[in-house]
Design a protein around this motif. Structure first.
Motif, mmCIF file in Angstrom:
data_model
loop_
_atom_site.group_PDB
_atom_site.id
_atom_site.type_symbol
_atom_site.label_atom_id
_atom_site.label_comp_id
_atom_site.label_asym_id
_atom_site.label_seq_id
_atom_site.Cartn_x
_atom_site.Cartn_y
_atom_site.Cartn_z
ATOM 1 N N VAL A 182 0.827 -1.210 0.000
ATOM 2 C CA VAL A 182 0.000 0.000 0.000
ATOM 3 C C VAL A 182 0.865 1.266 0.000
ATOM 4 O O VAL A 182 0.507 2.282 -0.611
ATOM 5 C CB VAL A 182 -1.000 -0.017 1.195
ATOM 6 N N LEU A 183 2.028 1.193 0.640
ATOM 7 C CA LEU A 183 2.871 2.392 0.768
ATOM 8 C C LEU A 183 3.549 2.787 -0.539
ATOM 9 O O LEU A 183 4.014 3.911 -0.686
ATOM 10 C CB LEU A 183 3.918 2.191 1.874
ATOM 11 N N THR A 184 3.602 1.842 -1.473
ATOM 12 C CA THR A 184 4.197 2.172 -2.771
ATOM 13 C C THR A 184 3.121 2.289 -3.848
ATOM 14 O O THR A 184 3.420 2.417 -5.030
ATOM 15 C CB THR A 184 5.243 1.104 -3.186
ATOM 16 N N SER A 185 1.848 2.241 -3.420
ATOM 17 C CA SER A 185 0.743 2.250 -4.383
ATOM 18 C C SER A 185 0.481 3.643 -4.954
ATOM 19 O O SER A 185 -0.131 3.780 -6.013
ATOM 20 C CB SER A 185 -0.538 1.761 -3.704
ATOM 21 N N GLY A 186 0.875 4.667 -4.205
ATOM 22 C CA GLY A 186 0.584 6.027 -4.656
ATOM 23 C C GLY A 186 -0.839 6.465 -4.325
ATOM 24 O O GLY A 186 -1.220 7.595 -4.595
ATOM 25 N N ASN A 187 -1.618 5.582 -3.717
ATOM 26 C CA ASN A 187 -3.002 5.936 -3.371
ATOM 27 C C ASN A 187 -3.034 6.568 -1.974
ATOM 28 O O ASN A 187 -2.944 5.878 -0.956
ATOM 29 C CB ASN A 187 -3.878 4.675 -3.435
ATOM 30 N N HIS A 188 -3.161 7.884 -1.937
ATOM 31 C CA HIS A 188 -3.015 8.607 -0.668
ATOM 32 C C HIS A 188 -4.085 8.246 0.355
ATOM 33 O O HIS A 188 -3.808 8.185 1.550
ATOM 34 C CB HIS A 188 -2.985 10.113 -0.918
ATOM 35 N N GLU A 189 -5.294 8.010 -0.116
ATOM 36 C CA GLU A 189 -6.372 7.666 0.810
ATOM 37 C C GLU A 189 -6.132 6.276 1.416
ATOM 38 O O GLU A 189 -6.318 6.077 2.622
ATOM 39 C CB GLU A 189 -7.731 7.739 0.079
ATOM 40 N N ASP A 190 -5.701 5.328 0.595
ATOM 41 C CA ASP A 190 -5.394 3.989 1.113
ATOM 42 C C ASP A 190 -4.249 4.050 2.126
ATOM 43 O O ASP A 190 -4.252 3.366 3.141
ATOM 44 C CB ASP A 190 -4.982 3.039 -0.028
ATOM 45 N N ILE A 191 -3.267 4.893 1.815
ATOM 46 C CA ILE A 191 -2.106 5.023 2.716
ATOM 47 C C ILE A 191 -2.546 5.627 4.052
ATOM 48 O O ILE A 191 -2.178 5.146 5.121
ATOM 49 C CB ILE A 191 -0.993 5.884 2.063
#
Ligand code: ADE
Length: 238
Positions: A182-191
């Motif tokens: 998740v931390l490398t996904s680029g999805n700020h809300e998921d992070i």
């Protein structure tokens, strides 16, 4: 002083956010041997710091600001926590009194000390290290001291009252252990959600006392329930 020249406290001094001065009670003695301690009345082992030299040192330390709060570092004091640090950080000037030997003459404490602070339930051989702990904790709360303006706000205990989520940096794979995807996904809300959940999970596991004092949002409650459900499934499966 050790803390004035390095790290965050050194930077605070360099940037004129903090100024530190030391007052050695030995410089306020009147006898040839520069005596600052003597045997305890009533007998017993060890030495007790005399009131006189400390009194004069405190006079000097408070001369520029008689309103300065005088804090005595002692295992008998109130245990230091984030809210005390913030309160002290908000003051213009504080005087930290570090005792040595077996203690300090009680009359000095009664007449000159505004509050006693402990840094934990263990005994150090003197208050100097405790004073440096207090100085470090205060320095990082002062505006313009930490690199990223938000870092102090995101500390464990600060703002949220929860422990901080785990952190990772490069490389992405270290000795077979991968950074959570998740931390490398680029999805700020998921992070954001992942971090909040980890923060809740850590606090629930390690410091349930803190969790009990924290105001949780509806979202927090949902996340916490997910954490509890997973743990219960794990337990019943084992
Ligand atoms: N001096 C000795 N032990 C101490 C402690 N635990 N906290 C603050 N000052 C101290």
């Amino acid at each position: 002083m050790a803390v004035a020249g390095c790290g965050v406290t050194g930077r605070a001094v360099e940037r004129n956010r903090l100024s530190l001065a030391t007052f050695n009670p030995r410089n306020y003695t009147t006898d040839m041997h520069r005596t600052v301690d003597d045997r305890p009345y009533g007998g017993g082992p060890g030495m007790v710091m005399m009131a006189g030299p400390l009194d004069a040192a405190i006079d000097d330390a408070t001369a520029a600001d008689t309103e300065a709060e005088v804090v005595y570092l002692s295992p008998q004091g109130q245990t230091l926590n984030h809210s005390i640090v913030c309160e002290l950080a908000g003051r213009k000037r504080i005087v930290l009194v570090a005792g040595r030997y077996e203690g300090v003459d009680e009359r000095l404490l009664e007449s000159r000390v505004d509050r006693e602070i402990s840094i934990g339930d263990y005994v150090l051989s003197g208050g100097e290290l405790a004073a440096m702990v207090v100085i470090d904790a205060i320095a990082r709360q002062l505006p313009g001291v930490l690199g990223h303006s938000d870092s102090a706000l995101e500390d464990s205990f600060a703002g949220t009252g929860l422990l901080e989520h785990p952190q990772y940096t490069r490389p992405e794979q270290y000795r077979g252990a991968q950074v959570p995807a998740v931390l490398t996904s680029g999805n700020h809300e998921d992070i954001r959600l992942w971090r909040r959940k980890k923060s809740l999970e850590r606090t629930w596991q390690r410091r349930p006392d803190l969790l009990a004092q924290t105001e949780l949002s509806d979202e927090d409650r949902v996340l916490l329930q997910q954490i509890i459900d997973v743990k219960e499934t794990d337990r019943s499966g084992n």
